[in-house]
Design an enzyme around this catalytic site. Sequence first.
Site, PDB file in Angstrom:
ATOM      1  N   GLU A   1       1.030  -1.092  -0.145  1.00 33.00           N
ATOM      2  CA  GLU A   1       0.210   0.073  -0.409  1.00 33.00           C
ATOM      3  C   GLU A   1       0.839   1.503   0.362  1.00 33.00           C
ATOM      4  OE1 GLU A   1      -2.065  -2.740   2.638  1.00 33.00           O
ATOM      5  OE2 GLU A   1       0.107  -2.340   2.244  1.00 33.00           O
TER       6      GLU A   1
ATOM      7  N   ASP B   1      22.448 -38.339  -3.506  1.00 41.41           N
ATOM      8  CA  ASP B   1      22.730 -37.199  -5.226  1.00 41.41           C
ATOM      9  C   ASP B   1      22.827 -35.400  -5.309  1.00 41.41           C
ATOM     10  OD1 ASP B   1      20.683 -39.038  -6.705  1.00 41.41           O
ATOM     11  OD2 ASP B   1      19.025 -38.008  -6.431  1.00 41.41           O
TER      12      ASP B   1
ATOM     13  N   GLY C   1      12.360 -37.976  -2.285  1.00 42.36           N
ATOM     14  CA  GLY C   1      12.728 -38.937  -1.622  1.00 42.36           C
ATOM     15  C   GLY C   1      11.255 -39.216  -1.705  1.00 42.36           C
TER      16      GLY C   1
END
Length: 317
Positions: free
Chosen positions: A55, A203, A255
């Site tokens: 605003e 990973d 996973g």
Amino acid sequence: MPPQTDARWLAGAVALAERARPLSRPNPAVGAMIVRDGIVVGRGWTRPGGRPHAEAVALEQAGEAARGAALYVTLEPCAHASERGPACAGLVAEAGLARVVAGVEDPDPRTAGAGLARLRAAGIDAVCLDDEVCRTSLAGYIRSKTTRIPEVTLKLAMTADGFIARPDGTSQWITGGPARAHAHRERARADAILVGGGTLRTDAPRLDVRLPGLEERSPQKVVLTRREAPAGWTAIAEPADIAGRGWQYLMVEGGAEVAEAFLAQALVDRLLIYRSPSEFGEGVPAFRQSGPSGVPDGWRLADRRRLGSDALEVYYP
């Protein structure tokens, strides 16, 4: 003004709010538009770090043109003063606006209707539409403010026959470039992103945003593990430990066991399924139990679209 016109202007404010997410944290991503005689004279969205509010930005842009105009804002203007800035309800009242249309009432107990009441006391026609589009835009803020738990999105890339990895655990790359780019766009909208300890060790995922211009929106990295987290990561031991962290939007990526844990505790608000046309024949299933659609029962398909050769499916409980 006709209700459909109000909804249209609020939809424009929602589009502006998207620019603030998630950089507005710890404040909500809010959008605001000031309209006079059908013309937008001011617009704003919450700035990085939460200040200035939407605003305040819109009012500064509008200047004197705000007097007698209408303000459309996705969230009720705040009523509480802060060391970081004045209350927006006061700023709006001083600007001489004729009308204020808020999409959603602020669940923060420091405001919670007091902002609109302050505007009405100043002679402004102030209403709250409880607009569904605005509520969806602010879902993470509303949930975190009322339950201390963020909105949780579970993202999985899976083959046409329902696997997220081959039998040996490898999974790169199930989906193509357009689907991966969309997943990075979703990362850019999250405060934090979570994988399991096994995914982290196997990973070594970066979990960053690799879209040009959006790199600064990379989320905080979280791992579900009882071990010590590596540098740059936050470790939590249980899914319930996501409470009270200050996150509004959490993306769970890695996973099958992590996915099952969050689903079992009813902590998932949205499923993002990136479905590849390829098949593995065997491997690690996405879900232990799934219905005909390939996702657990009790989820409804809300959106489906093509992303290159893959399909994106969005589900809600």
